[in-house]
Design a protein around this motif. Sequence first.
Motif, PDB file in Angstrom:
ATOM      1  N   THR A  89       0.982  -1.103   0.004  1.00  0.00           N
ATOM      2  CA  THR A  89       0.018   0.024  -0.246  1.00  0.00           C
ATOM      3  C   THR A  89       0.928   1.352   0.079  1.00  0.00           C
ATOM      4  O   THR A  89       0.839   2.251  -0.680  1.00  0.00           O
ATOM      5  CB  THR A  89      -0.917  -0.059   1.270  1.00  0.00           C
ATOM      6  N   MET A  90       1.865   1.337   0.947  1.00  0.00           N
ATOM      7  CA  MET A  90       2.896   2.378   0.877  1.00  0.00           C
ATOM      8  C   MET A  90       3.616   2.415  -0.217  1.00  0.00           C
ATOM      9  O   MET A  90       3.991   3.825  -0.981  1.00  0.00           O
ATOM     10  CB  MET A  90       3.715   2.303   2.187  1.00  0.00           C
ATOM     11  N   ALA A  93       1.675   4.058  -3.143  1.00  0.00           N
ATOM     12  CA  ALA A  93       1.372   5.498  -3.077  1.00  0.00           C
ATOM     13  C   ALA A  93       2.647   6.479  -3.090  1.00  0.00           C
ATOM     14  O   ALA A  93       2.719   7.410  -3.676  1.00  0.00           O
ATOM     15  CB  ALA A  93       0.896   5.892  -1.621  1.00  0.00           C
ATOM     16  N   LEU A  94       3.856   5.747  -2.964  1.00  0.00           N
ATOM     17  CA  LEU A  94       5.297   6.475  -3.312  1.00  0.00           C
ATOM     18  C   LEU A  94       5.770   6.253  -4.495  1.00  0.00           C
ATOM     19  O   LEU A  94       6.805   6.863  -4.557  1.00  0.00           O
ATOM     20  CB  LEU A  94       5.987   6.001  -1.824  1.00  0.00           C
ATOM     21  N   ARG A 236      -0.799   6.471   6.425  1.00  0.00           N
ATOM     22  CA  ARG A 236      -0.682   7.890   6.069  1.00  0.00           C
ATOM     23  C   ARG A 236       0.087   8.802   6.518  1.00  0.00           C
ATOM     24  O   ARG A 236       0.693   9.711   5.747  1.00  0.00           O
ATOM     25  CB  ARG A 236      -2.396   8.608   6.188  1.00  0.00           C
ATOM     26  N   ILE A 239       3.147   7.911   4.267  1.00  0.00           N
ATOM     27  CA  ILE A 239       3.148   8.393   3.042  1.00  0.00           C
ATOM     28  C   ILE A 239       3.180   9.893   2.641  1.00  0.00           C
ATOM     29  O   ILE A 239       4.131  10.331   2.039  1.00  0.00           O
ATOM     30  CB  ILE A 239       1.873   7.857   2.611  1.00  0.00           C
ATOM     31  N   TYR A 240       2.476  10.592   3.461  1.00  0.00           N
ATOM     32  CA  TYR A 240       2.326  12.015   3.195  1.00  0.00           C
ATOM     33  C   TYR A 240       3.773  12.782   3.765  1.00  0.00           C
ATOM     34  O   TYR A 240       4.079  13.848   2.909  1.00  0.00           O
ATOM     35  CB  TYR A 240       1.057  12.737   3.727  1.00  0.00           C
ATOM     36  N   THR A 242       6.752  11.627   3.829  1.00  0.00           N
ATOM     37  CA  THR A 242       7.817  11.274   2.703  1.00  0.00           C
ATOM     38  C   THR A 242       7.598  11.906   1.460  1.00  0.00           C
ATOM     39  O   THR A 242       8.356  12.400   0.858  1.00  0.00           O
ATOM     40  CB  THR A 242       7.775   9.738   2.311  1.00  0.00           C
ATOM     41  N   LEU A 243       6.447  11.913   0.757  1.00  0.00           N
ATOM     42  CA  LEU A 243       6.022  12.831  -0.226  1.00  0.00           C
ATOM     43  C   LEU A 243       6.473  14.100  -0.061  1.00  0.00           C
ATOM     44  O   LEU A 243       6.756  14.707  -1.182  1.00  0.00           O
ATOM     45  CB  LEU A 243       4.559  12.472  -0.504  1.00  0.00           C
TER      46      LEU A 243
END
Length: 345
Positions: A89-90, A93-94, A236, A239-240, A242-243
């Motif tokens: 999942t991660m 997203a990344l 989350r 993900i956010y 790191t982004l």
Amino acid sequence: MKSLRQELEKIEEQVLSPFAAKSARTKGRLRPEEECEVRTSFQRDRDRIVHAKAFRRLKHKTQVFLSPGGDHYRTRLTHTLEVAQIARTMARALRLNEDLTEAIALGHDLGHTPFGHAGEAILNELNPEGFRHYEQSLRVVDFLEKEGKGLNLTREVRDGILKHSKGKGPILPKDKTQLAATLEGQLVRVADIIAYLNHDLDDALRGNVIKEADIPKECLRILGKRHSERINTMVRSIIYSTLGADDGELHIEEHVMWAMEKLREFLFEKVYEASPVYDEMQKAKKLLRELYFYFLENGLPWEKSSIYQKETSIHQKICDFIAGMTDRYALSLFEKYFVPRPWPI
């Protein structure tokens, strides 16, 4: 004409993050081999792990609770699957390499002993060279599978397996030598702790080892009161964060990291080292200790000496044998060697 594998490798170059590991740029295998026309290198690694005997044995190895009566407690296999799901999942997203991520996740605990970390602790105590499950996982894929030939995985997968464990150490250490060389490997390390923090808490509640009221309230406030909510918060955040940083490193919000570490401390104190679980683990250690010394004195019933080099110590062979056991096989051998049987009429 390009092969399907080459088309997939081209898509990776176009779609994946600049920080992702690309199949076409793998650092290779221990032994060179012809490429598959259909699958990328990391896809092949994932498939080899799923079809490995060591992977199938995970279904009968303890995660935390030994031989639970209920069907819904986690085993080492279901733990592995939850880690793989969270990590993928991660990774998606990344825009990291999902196949590499999944291969590392599925292989990370192949070397784990029966009876969870109790088995690891006793082998580490008895073997003069020590024992660490992550090193044994690498030994499984490099050597023990396929009668001494190993699975010949890529260096990226092997590195991720070796560097996945953190014990009580930092979740994201500042010392980069403790981390996998790829972001995919680092992601599995974090997914591993996200998985066990949540499912071990869930199992402990199911087993009445703890109650909902025992969980630190600040952890629940930050992470959430429900199982799925806590996983979602952690995932989350990674993900956010790191982004947002976009610097080729994994990040997580400080307050979420604090809550995860606090929850881990709680699990060690109130679950892993608590009397109901600890007492059973001591029994498991005694069982494996007796088997270890029995094999040391009498030799192994299964040695497969042809796969070993002459200089391989008996201690290493015993560790290979015991670490590969399922809980029930270890129990059956203990009964065979140490429990008296009624004399037949």
